[in-house]
Design a protein around this motif. Structure first.
Motif, mmCIF file in Angstrom:
data_model
loop_
_atom_site.group_PDB
_atom_site.id
_atom_site.type_symbol
_atom_site.label_atom_id
_atom_site.label_comp_id
_atom_site.label_asym_id
_atom_site.label_seq_id
_atom_site.Cartn_x
_atom_site.Cartn_y
_atom_site.Cartn_z
ATOM 1 N N MET A 1 2.876 65.160 45.825
ATOM 2 C CA MET A 1 2.034 66.119 46.560
ATOM 3 C C MET A 1 2.707 67.500 46.633
ATOM 4 S SD MET A 1 -0.811 66.517 48.115
ATOM 5 C CE MET A 1 -1.627 67.608 49.259
ATOM 6 N N ALA A 2 4.010 67.497 46.996
ATOM 7 C CA ALA A 2 4.733 68.760 47.079
ATOM 8 C C ALA A 2 4.804 69.446 45.717
ATOM 9 C CB ALA A 2 6.140 68.531 47.621
ATOM 10 N N ALA A 3 4.966 68.627 44.659
ATOM 11 C CA ALA A 3 5.037 69.196 43.315
ATOM 12 C C ALA A 3 3.706 69.834 42.931
ATOM 13 C CB ALA A 3 5.428 68.127 42.310
ATOM 14 N N LEU A 4 2.607 69.217 43.339
ATOM 15 C CA LEU A 4 1.293 69.785 43.013
ATOM 16 C C LEU A 4 1.079 71.109 43.751
ATOM 17 C CD1 LEU A 4 -0.960 66.579 43.059
ATOM 18 C CD2 LEU A 4 -0.121 67.837 41.070
ATOM 19 N N VAL A 5 1.482 71.138 45.037
ATOM 20 C CA VAL A 5 1.327 72.364 45.801
ATOM 21 C C VAL A 5 2.201 73.475 45.202
ATOM 22 C CG1 VAL A 5 1.713 73.442 48.049
ATOM 23 C CG2 VAL A 5 0.713 71.148 47.920
ATOM 24 N N ARG A 6 3.425 73.120 44.842
ATOM 25 C CA ARG A 6 4.326 74.110 44.246
ATOM 26 C C ARG A 6 3.762 74.637 42.939
ATOM 27 N NH1 ARG A 6 8.237 71.039 43.425
ATOM 28 N NH2 ARG A 6 9.138 71.193 45.525
ATOM 29 N N ALA A 7 3.230 73.744 42.120
ATOM 30 C CA ALA A 7 2.670 74.169 40.838
ATOM 31 C C ALA A 7 1.457 75.072 41.041
ATOM 32 C CB ALA A 7 2.271 72.937 40.016
ATOM 33 N N GLU A 8 0.645 74.768 42.069
ATOM 34 C CA GLU A 8 -0.531 75.592 42.324
ATOM 35 C C GLU A 8 -0.133 76.983 42.824
ATOM 36 O OE1 GLU A 8 -4.677 75.431 44.942
ATOM 37 O OE2 GLU A 8 -3.316 73.721 44.881
ATOM 38 N N VAL A 9 0.881 77.030 43.713
ATOM 39 C CA VAL A 9 1.354 78.320 44.216
ATOM 40 C C VAL A 9 1.959 79.144 43.090
ATOM 41 C CG1 VAL A 9 3.020 79.448 45.735
ATOM 42 C CG2 VAL A 9 1.700 77.484 46.558
ATOM 43 N N ASN A 10 2.777 78.503 42.272
ATOM 44 C CA ASN A 10 3.392 79.220 41.154
ATOM 45 C C ASN A 10 2.339 79.724 40.179
ATOM 46 O OD1 ASN A 10 5.920 78.802 42.217
ATOM 47 N ND2 ASN A 10 6.380 77.024 40.916
ATOM 48 N N ALA A 11 1.320 78.921 39.933
ATOM 49 C CA ALA A 11 0.259 79.351 39.026
ATOM 50 C C ALA A 11 -0.449 80.586 39.568
ATOM 51 C CB ALA A 11 -0.741 78.218 38.817
ATOM 52 N N GLY B 1 2.504 78.110 29.300
ATOM 53 C CA GLY B 1 1.288 78.907 29.343
ATOM 54 C C GLY B 1 1.583 80.396 29.233
ATOM 55 N N THR B 2 0.533 81.116 28.876
ATOM 56 C CA THR B 2 0.696 82.552 28.631
ATOM 57 C C THR B 2 1.139 83.291 29.889
ATOM 58 O OG1 THR B 2 -1.012 82.465 26.917
ATOM 59 C CG2 THR B 2 -0.435 84.630 27.812
ATOM 60 N N ASP B 3 0.488 82.995 31.023
ATOM 61 C CA ASP B 3 0.838 83.687 32.257
ATOM 62 C C ASP B 3 2.296 83.409 32.656
ATOM 63 O OD1 ASP B 3 -1.718 84.604 32.235
ATOM 64 O OD2 ASP B 3 -2.435 83.305 33.863
ATOM 65 N N LYS B 4 2.698 82.178 32.553
ATOM 66 C CA LYS B 4 4.085 81.825 32.890
ATOM 67 C C LYS B 4 5.051 82.427 31.875
ATOM 68 C CE LYS B 4 7.065 77.876 33.957
ATOM 69 N NZ LYS B 4 7.131 76.397 34.101
ATOM 70 N N GLN B 5 4.636 82.461 30.632
ATOM 71 C CA GLN B 5 5.472 83.019 29.571
ATOM 72 C C GLN B 5 5.735 84.497 29.778
ATOM 73 O OE1 GLN B 5 4.651 83.785 24.877
ATOM 74 N NE2 GLN B 5 4.305 81.702 25.605
ATOM 75 N N LEU B 6 4.840 85.172 30.482
ATOM 76 C CA LEU B 6 5.021 86.592 30.782
ATOM 77 C C LEU B 6 5.721 86.811 32.125
ATOM 78 C CD1 LEU B 6 1.521 87.920 29.654
ATOM 79 C CD2 LEU B 6 3.682 88.164 28.425
ATOM 80 N N THR B 7 5.476 85.939 33.086
ATOM 81 C CA THR B 7 6.022 86.134 34.431
ATOM 82 C C THR B 7 7.508 85.822 34.497
ATOM 83 O OG1 THR B 7 3.866 85.572 35.386
ATOM 84 C CG2 THR B 7 5.779 85.507 36.850
#
Length: 247
Positions: free
Chosen positions: A1-11, A106-112
């Motif tokens: 659950m925490a990993a999903l929330v973290r991934a959503e926030v980071n996204a 992903g592209t967004d992460k690849q740039l951020t």
């Protein structure tokens, strides 16, 4: 659950930063991941080697690197609104991830991630440049202070010697005034004339620089002869003789 929330926030942060990048900024960040076929290193790999001890010999290198990082773009503006902890996390992830693995995300992460890394490296380089400037200023200040102290020490001995000579002049003047006041003129004597011994004394013994202390006493004795003549002119000449003869 925490990993999903973290991934959503980071996204969400990835999309926020990527949306602020224009085409030129995207091209510059992507170029950081291009591997040179000769050296087999990317520009991002070269930026990872920046974490070295700051020294004055690397000052020009840091200035050049700072200019290169500024040419990439305003990373601080791109990351505005992203918590400092997240920026540091993105920079750390970009540091441990090589260019080949970075191109798989992903592209967004690849740039951020490179944007966070560039921002962190630029901040560190600016700190290094300021540290080097402070070190240089401190070295110049210390060198000037040491030179000033050496000048003071060099002139202290001469100043003390001159003060001692001046003290002897004053002592001789007081002694001569106590023995023979200026108005106690010798009856029948012509003002300005003395016997042969006094005249010889008033002529002085030449400069005293480098002579022993006994020589200074001899000059003082000559000056006293002028003082004892009873003539104001001779008393003044004796003081000038004693002062000029020893400096």
């Amino acid at each position: 659950m925490a990993a999903l929330v973290r991934a959503e926030v980071n996204a969400g942060f990835f999309g926020l930063v990527a949306g602020r990048l224009d085409r030129a900024a995207r091209a510059r960040l992507v170029r950081l991941l291009v591997v040179d076929p000769v050296s087999r290193r990317s520009e991002s790999d070269r930026l990872k080697d920046v974490a070295k001890a700051a020294s004055l010999g690397k000052f020009k290198q840091r200035l050049a690197l700072h200019s290169e990082l500024d040419a990439i773009g305003p990373a601080g503006v791109w990351l505005e609104g992203v918590p400092a902890g997240k920026v540091a996390h993105f920079a750390g992830e970009a540091r441990v991830t090589d260019a080949a693995d970075m191109r798989k995300v992903g592209t967004d992460k690849q740039l951020t991630l490179p944007a966070g890394f560039v921002h962190t490296v630029a901040t560190r380089v600016r700190d290094d440049v300021v540290t080097m400037i402070c070190k240089r200023i401190a070295a110049i200040h210390k060198k000037g202070h040491d030179h000033l102290e050496s000048l003071r020490e060099a002139h202290r001995t001469e100043t003390e010697r001159l003060l001692g000579v001046f003290g002897e002049v004053l002592a001789a003047a007081r002694e001569a005034g106590a023995v023979a006041p200026p108005d106690a003129a010798v009856p029948g004597a012509v003002v300005g004339e003395t016997d042969g011994a006094d005249a010889g004394g008033c002529r002085g013994r030449g400069p005293m620089r480098g002579r022993p202390r006994a020589g200074r006493a001899a000059v003082a004795q000559d000056a006293r002869a002028c003082f004892r003549s009873g003539s104001p002119e001779r008393s003044t000449s004796g003081m000038i003789l004693l002062w000029v003869g020893v400096i």
